[in-house]
Design a protein around this motif. Structure first.
Motif, PDB file in Angstrom:
ATOM      1  N   ASP A 177       0.834  -1.209   0.000  1.00 25.77           N
ATOM      2  CA  ASP A 177       0.000   0.000   0.000  1.00 25.77           C
ATOM      3  C   ASP A 177       0.866   1.256   0.000  1.00 25.77           C
ATOM      4  N   PHE A 178       1.946   1.220   0.760  1.00 23.67           N
ATOM      5  CA  PHE A 178       2.853   2.372   0.833  1.00 23.67           C
ATOM      6  C   PHE A 178       3.522   2.642  -0.512  1.00 23.67           C
ATOM      7  N   PHE A 179       3.985   1.599  -1.166  1.00 21.41           N
ATOM      8  CA  PHE A 179       4.634   1.769  -2.473  1.00 21.41           C
ATOM      9  C   PHE A 179       3.665   2.357  -3.506  1.00 21.41           C
ATOM     10  N   ILE A 180       2.400   1.969  -3.430  1.00 21.44           N
ATOM     11  CA  ILE A 180       1.395   2.525  -4.346  1.00 21.44           C
ATOM     12  C   ILE A 180       1.260   4.035  -4.122  1.00 21.44           C
ATOM     13  N   LEU A 181       1.219   4.444  -2.855  1.00 23.99           N
ATOM     14  CA  LEU A 181       1.109   5.868  -2.538  1.00 23.99           C
ATOM     15  C   LEU A 181       2.322   6.654  -3.040  1.00 23.99           C
ATOM     16  N   LEU A 182       3.526   6.080  -2.841  1.00 15.78           N
ATOM     17  CA  LEU A 182       4.741   6.770  -3.293  1.00 15.78           C
ATOM     18  C   LEU A 182       4.760   6.900  -4.814  1.00 15.78           C
ATOM     19  N   HIS A 183       4.329   5.858  -5.491  1.00 14.20           N
ATOM     20  CA  HIS A 183       4.343   5.884  -6.957  1.00 14.20           C
ATOM     21  C   HIS A 183       3.356   6.920  -7.502  1.00 14.20           C
ATOM     22  N   ARG A 184       2.253   7.101  -6.822  1.00 14.99           N
ATOM     23  CA  ARG A 184       1.289   8.116  -7.241  1.00 14.99           C
ATOM     24  C   ARG A 184       1.875   9.517  -7.121  1.00 14.99           C
ATOM     25  N   LYS A 185       2.705   9.713  -6.114  1.00 15.39           N
ATOM     26  CA  LYS A 185       3.315  11.016  -5.903  1.00 15.39           C
ATOM     27  C   LYS A 185       4.523  11.236  -6.809  1.00 15.39           C
ATOM     28  N   ASN A 186       5.222  10.143  -7.131  1.00 18.97           N
ATOM     29  CA  ASN A 186       6.407  10.223  -7.983  1.00 18.97           C
ATOM     30  C   ASN A 186       6.480   8.943  -8.808  1.00 18.97           C
ATOM     31  N   SER A 187       6.162   9.047 -10.096  1.00 19.27           N
ATOM     32  CA  SER A 187       6.109   7.867 -10.960  1.00 19.27           C
ATOM     33  C   SER A 187       7.467   7.217 -11.165  1.00 19.27           C
ATOM     34  N   LEU A 188       8.558   7.910 -10.763  1.00 20.55           N
ATOM     35  CA  LEU A 188       9.899   7.349 -10.910  1.00 20.55           C
ATOM     36  C   LEU A 188      10.270   6.422  -9.749  1.00 20.55           C
ATOM     37  N   ILE A 189       9.408   6.371  -8.737  1.00 21.54           N
ATOM     38  CA  ILE A 189       9.630   5.476  -7.596  1.00 21.54           C
ATOM     39  C   ILE A 189       8.668   4.301  -7.705  1.00 21.54           C
ATOM     40  N   ARG A 190       9.236   3.118  -7.778  1.00 14.74           N
ATOM     41  CA  ARG A 190       8.436   1.901  -7.857  1.00 14.74           C
ATOM     42  C   ARG A 190       8.876   0.939  -6.760  1.00 14.74           C
ATOM     43  N   GLY A 191       7.920   0.276  -6.183  1.00  9.39           N
ATOM     44  CA  GLY A 191       8.248  -0.678  -5.127  1.00  9.39           C
ATOM     45  C   GLY A 191       7.455  -1.958  -5.235  1.00  9.39           C
ATOM     46  N   GLU A 192       8.085  -3.050  -4.862  1.00 13.82           N
ATOM     47  CA  GLU A 192       7.433  -4.358  -4.804  1.00 13.82           C
ATOM     48  C   GLU A 192       7.740  -4.979  -3.450  1.00 13.82           C
ATOM     49  N   ALA A 193       6.743  -5.629  -2.875  1.00 14.18           N
ATOM     50  CA  ALA A 193       6.938  -6.320  -1.596  1.00 14.18           C
ATOM     51  C   ALA A 193       6.350  -7.717  -1.694  1.00 14.18           C
ATOM     52  N   ALA A 194       7.031  -8.688  -1.094  1.00 15.70           N
ATOM     53  CA  ALA A 194       6.562 -10.070  -1.153  1.00 15.70           C
ATOM     54  C   ALA A 194       7.069 -10.841   0.058  1.00 15.70           C
ATOM     55  N   VAL A 195       6.336 -11.899   0.383  1.00 16.42           N
ATOM     56  CA  VAL A 195       6.767 -12.802   1.444  1.00 16.42           C
ATOM     57  C   VAL A 195       7.864 -13.705   0.892  1.00 16.42           C
ATOM     58  N   PHE A 196       8.947 -13.828   1.651  1.00 17.81           N
ATOM     59  CA  PHE A 196      10.054 -14.675   1.211  1.00 17.81           C
ATOM     60  C   PHE A 196      10.761 -15.253   2.425  1.00 17.81           C
ATOM     61  N   ASP A 197      11.040 -16.532   2.391  1.00 14.41           N
ATOM     62  CA  ASP A 197      11.700 -17.253   3.482  1.00 14.41           C
ATOM     63  C   ASP A 197      13.163 -17.481   3.111  1.00 14.41           C
ATOM     64  N   LEU A 198      14.045 -16.662   3.642  1.00 13.68           N
ATOM     65  CA  LEU A 198      15.464 -16.770   3.324  1.00 13.68           C
ATOM     66  C   LEU A 198      16.080 -18.073   3.830  1.00 13.68           C
ATOM     67  N   LEU A 199      15.504 -18.635   4.879  1.00 11.95           N
ATOM     68  CA  LEU A 199      16.075 -19.844   5.458  1.00 11.95           C
ATOM     69  C   LEU A 199      15.863 -21.071   4.584  1.00 11.95           C
ATOM     70  N   HIS A 200      14.766 -21.090   3.827  1.00 11.62           N
ATOM     71  CA  HIS A 200      14.426 -22.316   3.111  1.00 11.62           C
ATOM     72  C   HIS A 200      14.211 -22.154   1.609  1.00 11.62           C
ATOM     73  N   SER A 201      13.918 -20.939   1.155  1.00 12.58           N
ATOM     74  CA  SER A 201      13.472 -20.771  -0.236  1.00 12.58           C
ATOM     75  C   SER A 201      14.521 -20.213  -1.183  1.00 12.58           C
ATOM     76  N   LEU A 202      15.743 -20.057  -0.716  1.00 11.78           N
ATOM     77  CA  LEU A 202      16.771 -19.412  -1.525  1.00 11.78           C
ATOM     78  C   LEU A 202      17.036 -20.163  -2.823  1.00 11.78           C
ATOM     79  N   SER A 203      17.037 -21.484  -2.764  1.00 14.12           N
ATOM     80  CA  SER A 203      17.326 -22.281  -3.957  1.00 14.12           C
ATOM     81  C   SER A 203      16.102 -22.437  -4.863  1.00 14.12           C
ATOM     82  N   GLU A 204      14.929 -22.070  -4.346  1.00 21.14           N
ATOM     83  CA  GLU A 204      13.693 -22.280  -5.091  1.00 21.14           C
ATOM     84  C   GLU A 204      13.264 -21.054  -5.884  1.00 21.14           C
TER      85      GLU A 204
END
Length: 292
Positions: A177-204
């Motif tokens: 939600d925050f990245f969407i707000l920032l992008h609306r204010k400045n189209s040159l700023i883009r953000g992506e967020a996702a769930v990721f498990d560094l302990l187990h999913s690195l090879s996947e």
């Protein structure tokens, strides 16, 4: 779930996860992360699989207690101290506020998370010092990010692609939600967020390439007191020229460490032929690693 030749009933796993997540501070954790740890737990204790049919037994309660204790160690210290709805309310204010008020709102949001709360006093000095070493990045990868991406407006970057990854579905939802707000204010700023498990999913799953990767206070979570192979594996895996790895300079009780530098990190860099620069702040030490 399969443990060796044994297949565990899926309903039993779902019931166990549901029981584990009854604790408020663990409610928003990724189910995938919990599943991975359950697999590790039962692989080391195959006899405990039989206990899953007796949810009222003491041994079943022991499984729940053990898993919760682990999850608190790797995640609980960094959890949000305010509720999600409190921060969503602040985001609504942020969307219509002026520049000065936006800064105040960001400070409130950052103060709701233990690690970013500590950095509030140093962000203004930290980022300029980092950019002197790395140059101004056009792509940033933030692993185990928590709410650190909320400091993006403090980075002095007019254009950037920001990738934030964390275990918490709650925090990932807020960041999107925050990245969407920032992008609306400045189209040159883009953000992506996702769930990721560094302990187990690195090879996947392949992480995106970036100019700079933040790995703030994450090595203890990765290594869990078992040497530093996980951290080294991750550092080698990253497609980033610079990686900023940070460490606390105070103990859990709040006492200043007598030797805050991590010699193992310096040995690792020297062995791999990587350059590093140390940036010292009052409560946190940053290794800016330049990979070849």
């Amino acid at each position: 779930m399969r443990i060796g030749a044994v297949v565990i009933d899926e309903t039993a796993i779902e019931n166990l996860i549901s029981m584990i997540k009854q604790k408020k501070e663990l409610r928003e954790l990724s189910e995938e992360f919990i599943r991975h740890h359950l697999h590790d737990y039962f692989s080391k204790r195959p006899a405990m699989v039989m206990v899953l049919d007796t949810p009222r037994s003491e041994k079943y309660k022991r499984i729940v207690k053990d898993i919760r204790a682990f999850l608190r160690r790797v995640y609980g210290l960094f959890r949000i101290e305010k509720g999600r709805e409190d921060i969503r309310g602040l985001l609504k204010e942020f969307s219509t506020a002026g520049t000065i008020q936006q800064k105040k709102i960001l400070e409130i949001i950052l103060s709701t998370h233990s690690s970013t709360k500590e950095r509030l006093l140093i962000y203004a000095q930290l980022y300029p010092q980092l950019w002197k070493i790395t140059g101004r990045p056009s792509k940033i990868l933030d692993l185990g990010c928590g709410l650190n991406p909320f400091s993006l407006p403090l980075m002095g970057l007019r254009s950037v692609q920001y990738y934030g990854y964390d275990l918490s579905m709650e925090e990932v939802s807020l960041l999107r939600d925050f990245f969407i707000l920032l992008h609306r204010k400045n189209s040159l700023i883009r953000g992506e967020a996702a769930v990721f498990d560094l302990l187990h999913s690195l090879s996947e799953r392949k992480l995106p390439a970036a100019d700079v990767c933040f790995l703030f206070k994450m090595t203890d979570v990765l290594d869990q007191g078992k040497g530093h192979k996980k951290t080294e594996e991750l550092l080698k895996h990253l497609s980033c020229r610079f990686v900023v790895v940070s460490f606390a300079t105070k103990t859990m009780s709040g006492k200043k460490m007598t030797a805050p530098r991590r010699s193992w990190m310096e040995w690792l860099c020297n062995r791999l032929g990587w350059k590093f620069t140390i940036v010292e702040m009052p409560d946190e030490l940053f290794y800016v690693i330049e990979k070849n």
